[in-house]
Design an enzyme around this catalytic site. Structure first.
Site, short mmCIF file in Angstrom:
data_model
loop_
_atom_site.label_atom_id
_atom_site.label_comp_id
_atom_site.label_asym_id
_atom_site.label_seq_id
_atom_site.Cartn_x
_atom_site.Cartn_y
_atom_site.Cartn_z
CE1 TYR A 68 48.62 -22.04 -0.47
CE2 TYR A 68 50.27 -22.21 1.16
CZ TYR A 68 49.75 -21.41 0.35
OH TYR A 68 49.88 -20.08 -0.10
CE LYS B 169 50.69 -21.24 -3.37
NZ LYS B 169 50.39 -19.90 -4.68
CB SER C 142 53.53 -19.99 -0.09
OG SER C 142 53.31 -19.81 1.32
N1 LIG Z 1 48.02 -14.41 2.47
C1 LIG Z 1 49.05 -15.11 2.74
O1 LIG Z 1 49.39 -14.91 3.73
C2 LIG Z 1 49.82 -15.87 1.66
C3 LIG Z 1 51.06 -16.38 1.81
C4 LIG Z 1 51.77 -16.82 0.83
C5 LIG Z 1 51.24 -17.15 -0.25
N2 LIG Z 1 50.12 -16.67 -0.56
C6 LIG Z 1 49.56 -16.65 -1.91
O2 LIG Z 1 49.22 -15.71 -2.51
C7 LIG Z 1 48.17 -15.75 -3.34
C8 LIG Z 1 46.84 -14.75 -3.27
O3 LIG Z 1 46.42 -15.15 -1.82
P1 LIG Z 1 45.46 -14.35 -1.12
O4 LIG Z 1 46.02 -14.18 0.37
O5 LIG Z 1 45.26 -12.86 -1.56
O6 LIG Z 1 44.19 -15.10 -1.16
P2 LIG Z 1 42.75 -14.69 -1.55
O7 LIG Z 1 41.97 -15.76 -1.19
O8 LIG Z 1 42.25 -13.34 -1.08
O9 LIG Z 1 42.94 -14.28 -3.09
C9 LIG Z 1 43.09 -15.46 -4.02
C10 LIG Z 1 42.47 -15.18 -5.23
O10 LIG Z 1 42.55 -16.09 -6.22
C11 LIG Z 1 41.03 -16.29 -6.89
N3 LIG Z 1 41.09 -17.84 -7.26
C12 LIG Z 1 40.85 -18.88 -6.51
N4 LIG Z 1 40.69 -20.03 -7.42
C13 LIG Z 1 41.01 -19.47 -8.75
C14 LIG Z 1 40.71 -20.02 -10.17
N5 LIG Z 1 40.60 -21.22 -10.42
N6 LIG Z 1 41.17 -19.12 -11.31
C15 LIG Z 1 41.10 -17.64 -10.89
N7 LIG Z 1 41.33 -17.26 -10.06
C16 LIG Z 1 40.99 -17.86 -8.57
C17 LIG Z 1 40.11 -16.27 -5.82
O11 LIG Z 1 38.82 -16.00 -6.22
C18 LIG Z 1 40.79 -15.13 -5.10
O12 LIG Z 1 40.26 -13.79 -5.44
C19 LIG Z 1 47.90 -17.04 -3.51
O13 LIG Z 1 48.41 -17.72 -4.59
C20 LIG Z 1 48.40 -17.61 -2.15
O14 LIG Z 1 48.61 -18.90 -2.08
C21 LIG Z 1 49.40 -16.03 0.46
#
Ligand SMILES: NC(=O)c1ccc[n+]([C@@H]2O[C@H](COP(=O)([O-])OP(=O)(O)OC[C@H]3O[C@@H](n4cnc5c(N)ncnc54)[C@H](O)[C@@H]3O)[C@@H](O)[C@H]2O)c1
Length: 256
Positions: free
Chosen positions: A160, A164, A147
């Protein structure tokens, strides 16, 4: 769309929603042979079945596999399931969480839960994939989800950001450990991407509009734009790239 992932078997964790779902669909669009869609539950949000249905409609073999990435046995079983399709070529350790309340005084139980998913789960996913790749003599690609919060710190997300930042260095350390076997390990560091996690994370959701205004491209990112970056890292187009964190943030981290 392209054949960048032709003949490759792709496994994506946290793939029933948001960025993971977009990565799984992008992999299918870019010619993957099979895509394993994995998540802790089948219907967290968009859902595993709608995701596999979209992939099937593209003519790509797919399967939903339930796995909690914080449990090593679950992750090992997930990767074992890829053997049915010939073994994993591209492992995407995408699953990750934020906390309802994060910061300098983050609660111990919440902190440990977050680390168990964001750090333990990411390492277990990479380990399981590397083991299978080595056993099959595959020169695969492992992509970890970091991230922008793992590159620059944020006071509202201390735990968080810490997790990351760990993922960013994990990619470098694993690249060194697995490079001699021809296995590449990289991270992707998204900026503000319009997903459920962004919209429903206290602090982050409020900050998102400010981030958008400061982002040179003046918009939030689309999950598919992270999918495209992962496709490149998973493909042979990036064959001499390992250990990097590819920042996909509309330029936000480049400006003051
Ligand atoms: N959305 C953003 O702006 C953003 C920015 C930087 C990084 N990220 C990273 O991208 C990744 C996906 O994020 P997103 O925005 O799609 O979030 P999201 O919440 O839509 O998706 C995350 C998914 O991970 C699953 N999950 C949670 N705990 C779990 C576990 N113990 N085992 C298996 N699956 C599990 C959830 O059920 C969900 O489907 C994450 O690692 C997040 O930290 C997101």
């Amino acid at each position: 769309m392209s054949n960048l992932l032709e003949n490759k078997v792709v496994v994506v964790t946290g793939a029933a929603s948001g960025i993971g779902r977009a990565i799984a669909v992008s992999a299918a669009r870019h010619g993957a042979r099979a895509v394993l869609v994995s998540d802790i539950a089948e219907i967290p949000r968009e859902g595993g079945t709608p995701t596999t249905q979209e992939i099937e409609a593209l003519g790509v073999a797919t399967r939903f596999v339930r796995a909690d990435v914080s449990k090593k046995a679950d992750v090992d079983a997930l990767v074992d399931a890829a053997a049915e399709f010939g073994g994993v070529d591209v492992m995407v350790a995408n699953a990750g969480i934020t906390l309802p309340s994060d910061g300098a005084d983050v609660d111990e139980d919440h902190y440990r839960r977050l680390m168990s998913v964001n750090l333990d789960g990411t390492l277990f996913s990479a380990q399981a994939a590397a083991r299978q790749m080595k056993a099959g003599g595959k020169q695969g690609s492992i992509v970890l989800m970091a991230s922008m919060g793992g590159i620059a710190g944020a006071g509202m997300t201390v735990a968080y950001s810490t997790s990351k930042g760990g993922v960013v260095v994990m990619a470098k350390a694993l690249a060194d450990a697995l490079g001699p076997d021809g296995i590449r390990v990289d991270a992707v560091a998204p900026g503000t991407i319009d997903t459920h996690l962004l919209r429903n994370s206290p602090g982050i959701a409020e900050a998102a509009e400010g981030f958008r205004r400061r982002t040179p491209l003046r918009r939030l990112g689309k999950p598919s734009e992270i999918g495209d970056a992962v496709v490149w890292l998973g493909s042979d187009m990036s064959s001499y790239v390992t250990g990097i964190s590819l920042i996909v943030d509309g330029g936000l981290l480049n400006v003051i």
